[in-house]
Design a protein around this motif. Structure first.
Motif, PDB file in Angstrom:
ATOM      1  N   ALA A 111       0.836  -1.210   0.000  1.00  0.00           N
ATOM      2  CA  ALA A 111       0.000   0.000   0.000  1.00  0.00           C
ATOM      3  C   ALA A 111       0.867   1.255   0.000  1.00  0.00           C
ATOM      4  N   ALA A 112       1.926   1.261   0.800  1.00  0.00           N
ATOM      5  CA  ALA A 112       2.823   2.417   0.839  1.00  0.00           C
ATOM      6  C   ALA A 112       3.545   2.584  -0.493  1.00  0.00           C
ATOM      7  N   ALA A 113       3.953   1.480  -1.089  1.00  0.00           N
ATOM      8  CA  ALA A 113       4.629   1.545  -2.394  1.00  0.00           C
ATOM      9  C   ALA A 113       3.693   2.135  -3.450  1.00  0.00           C
ATOM     10  N   ARG A 114       2.430   1.733  -3.424  1.00  0.00           N
ATOM     11  CA  ARG A 114       1.462   2.299  -4.380  1.00  0.00           C
ATOM     12  C   ARG A 114       1.277   3.790  -4.146  1.00  0.00           C
ATOM     13  N   ARG A 115       1.179   4.210  -2.874  1.00  0.00           N
ATOM     14  CA  ARG A 115       1.036   5.639  -2.575  1.00  0.00           C
ATOM     15  C   ARG A 115       2.225   6.434  -3.104  1.00  0.00           C
ATOM     16  N   ALA A 116       3.411   5.896  -2.907  1.00  0.00           N
ATOM     17  CA  ALA A 116       4.613   6.588  -3.385  1.00  0.00           C
ATOM     18  C   ALA A 116       4.608   6.691  -4.900  1.00  0.00           C
ATOM     19  N   ARG A 117       4.297   5.605  -5.554  1.00  0.00           N
ATOM     20  CA  ARG A 117       4.275   5.605  -7.022  1.00  0.00           C
ATOM     21  C   ARG A 117       3.204   6.575  -7.537  1.00  0.00           C
ATOM     22  N   GLU A 118       2.029   6.573  -6.905  1.00  0.00           N
ATOM     23  CA  GLU A 118       0.961   7.497  -7.313  1.00  0.00           C
ATOM     24  C   GLU A 118       1.363   8.956  -7.113  1.00  0.00           C
ATOM     25  N   ALA A 119       2.255   9.210  -6.154  1.00  0.00           N
ATOM     26  CA  ALA A 119       2.746  10.570  -5.906  1.00  0.00           C
ATOM     27  C   ALA A 119       3.904  10.934  -6.841  1.00  0.00           C
ATOM     28  N   GLY A 120       4.298   9.997  -7.711  1.00  0.00           N
ATOM     29  CA  GLY A 120       5.336  10.283  -8.695  1.00  0.00           C
ATOM     30  C   GLY A 120       6.734   9.843  -8.313  1.00  0.00           C
ATOM     31  N   LEU A 121       6.883   9.129  -7.203  1.00  0.00           N
ATOM     32  CA  LEU A 121       8.198   8.657  -6.789  1.00  0.00           C
ATOM     33  C   LEU A 121       8.513   7.325  -7.446  1.00  0.00           C
ATOM     34  N   ASP A 122       9.779   7.094  -7.722  1.00  0.00           N
ATOM     35  CA  ASP A 122      10.231   5.761  -8.102  1.00  0.00           C
ATOM     36  C   ASP A 122      10.250   4.917  -6.845  1.00  0.00           C
ATOM     37  N   VAL A 123       9.981   3.625  -7.001  1.00  0.00           N
ATOM     38  CA  VAL A 123       9.928   2.729  -5.846  1.00  0.00           C
ATOM     39  C   VAL A 123      10.698   1.452  -6.150  1.00  0.00           C
ATOM     40  N   VAL A 124      11.592   1.098  -5.235  1.00  0.00           N
ATOM     41  CA  VAL A 124      12.246  -0.200  -5.247  1.00  0.00           C
ATOM     42  C   VAL A 124      11.925  -0.830  -3.902  1.00  0.00           C
ATOM     43  N   MET A 125      11.482  -2.082  -3.938  1.00  0.00           N
ATOM     44  CA  MET A 125      11.073  -2.731  -2.689  1.00  0.00           C
ATOM     45  C   MET A 125      11.584  -4.165  -2.652  1.00  0.00           C
ATOM     46  N   ASP A 126      12.006  -4.569  -1.456  1.00  0.00           N
ATOM     47  CA  ASP A 126      12.484  -5.922  -1.191  1.00  0.00           C
ATOM     48  C   ASP A 126      13.750  -6.232  -1.982  1.00  0.00           C
ATOM     49  N   ARG A 127      14.619  -5.222  -2.061  1.00  0.00           N
ATOM     50  CA  ARG A 127      15.907  -5.363  -2.738  1.00  0.00           C
ATOM     51  C   ARG A 127      16.991  -4.709  -1.892  1.00  0.00           C
ATOM     52  N   CYS A 128      18.192  -5.247  -1.963  1.00  0.00           N
ATOM     53  CA  CYS A 128      19.340  -4.730  -1.212  1.00  0.00           C
ATOM     54  C   CYS A 128      20.196  -3.866  -2.137  1.00  0.00           C
ATOM     55  N   PRO A 129      20.438  -2.601  -1.768  1.00  0.00           N
ATOM     56  CA  PRO A 129      21.271  -1.754  -2.633  1.00  0.00           C
ATOM     57  C   PRO A 129      22.656  -2.341  -2.886  1.00  0.00           C
ATOM     58  N   GLY A 130      23.267  -2.937  -1.860  1.00  0.00           N
ATOM     59  CA  GLY A 130      24.596  -3.517  -2.026  1.00  0.00           C
ATOM     60  C   GLY A 130      24.613  -4.679  -2.998  1.00  0.00           C
ATOM     61  N   VAL A 131      23.625  -5.542  -2.902  1.00  0.00           N
ATOM     62  CA  VAL A 131      23.530  -6.675  -3.819  1.00  0.00           C
ATOM     63  C   VAL A 131      23.272  -6.175  -5.235  1.00  0.00           C
ATOM     64  N   GLU A 132      22.350  -5.224  -5.359  1.00  0.00           N
ATOM     65  CA  GLU A 132      22.030  -4.701  -6.689  1.00  0.00           C
ATOM     66  C   GLU A 132      23.237  -4.002  -7.304  1.00  0.00           C
ATOM     67  N   TRP A 133      24.013  -3.312  -6.486  1.00  0.00           N
ATOM     68  CA  TRP A 133      25.230  -2.660  -6.984  1.00  0.00           C
ATOM     69  C   TRP A 133      26.204  -3.717  -7.510  1.00  0.00           C
ATOM     70  N   ALA A 134      26.420  -4.772  -6.721  1.00  0.00           N
ATOM     71  CA  ALA A 134      27.338  -5.834  -7.114  1.00  0.00           C
ATOM     72  C   ALA A 134      26.880  -6.531  -8.397  1.00  0.00           C
ATOM     73  N   LEU A 135      25.598  -6.766  -8.522  1.00  0.00           N
ATOM     74  CA  LEU A 135      25.080  -7.404  -9.731  1.00  0.00           C
ATOM     75  C   LEU A 135      25.356  -6.573 -10.970  1.00  0.00           C
ATOM     76  N   ARG A 136      25.262  -5.285 -10.865  1.00  0.00           N
ATOM     77  CA  ARG A 136      25.460  -4.408 -12.009  1.00  0.00           C
ATOM     78  C   ARG A 136      26.948  -4.213 -12.336  1.00  0.00           C
ATOM     79  N   ARG A 137      27.797  -4.382 -11.365  1.00  0.00           N
ATOM     80  CA  ARG A 137      29.238  -4.275 -11.608  1.00  0.00           C
ATOM     81  C   ARG A 137      29.748  -5.448 -12.442  1.00  0.00           C
ATOM     82  N   THR A 138      29.085  -6.577 -12.312  1.00  0.00           N
ATOM     83  CA  THR A 138      29.564  -7.779 -13.009  1.00  0.00           C
ATOM     84  C   THR A 138      28.954  -7.917 -14.390  1.00  0.00           C
ATOM     85  N   ARG A 139      27.983  -7.091 -14.726  1.00  0.00           N
ATOM     86  CA  ARG A 139      27.346  -7.209 -16.039  1.00  0.00           C
ATOM     87  C   ARG A 139      27.984  -6.298 -17.040  1.00  0.00           C
TER      88      ARG A 139
END
Length: 139
Positions: A111-139
């Motif tokens: 519900a909070a993610a939908r509210r944020a998106r409806e307000a125009g914010l980008d939303v990332v949920m249930d993801r770790c910034p460190g893991v996502e950073w590492a995944l993109r470094r190897t690609r």
């Protein structure tokens, strides 16, 4: 939930094109995940803003008791609170005009993610910034 809040383009953009990240729940306790994640992003060139009632200084940055106290533009609000408290932090992120919210692994509030998106914010949920950073470094 699927991948509705794990859009590859949004994640990449937030990790590469943003500058200022406010970390809700970031204290000077090195045993907490927020401490590690904020430190990692700081070493990657991000400006971090600790947001925690007890945080005086974390990683050399002055703390703020709430998002409402932050007086600079915030690109991303990373919410390191339990899921039942995430909605309030999302609403505060919307109120300060943040560009995005990032809810880490295990913090899910549809519900909070939908509210944020409806307000125009980008939303990332249930993801770790460190893991996502590492995944993109190897690609």
């Amino acid at each position: 939930m699927g991948n509705a809040y794990a859009d590859e383009n949004v994640i990449r953009r937030l990790l590469t094109e943003t500058r200022t990240w406010a970390f809700v729940g970031l204290s000077d306790n090195p045993q907490r995940t927020a401490y590690d994640q904020a430190g990692l992003l700081q070493t990657r060139g991000k400006r971090i803003i600790p947001v925690h009632p007890a945080a005086e200084t974390v990683h050399g940055e002055p703390g703020h008791a709430s998002l409402a106290e932050v007086r600079e533009k915030v690109d991303v609000v990373a919410i390191y609170r339990r899921a039942e408290h995430a909605g309030q932090a999302v609403d505060e992120a919307v109120a300060i005009g943040a560009g995005a919210v990032w809810l880490p692994l295990g913090v899910v509030d549809e519900a909070a993610a939908r509210r944020a998106r409806e307000a125009g914010l980008d939303v990332v949920m249930d993801r770790c910034p460190g893991v996502e950073w590492a995944l993109r470094r190897t690609r």
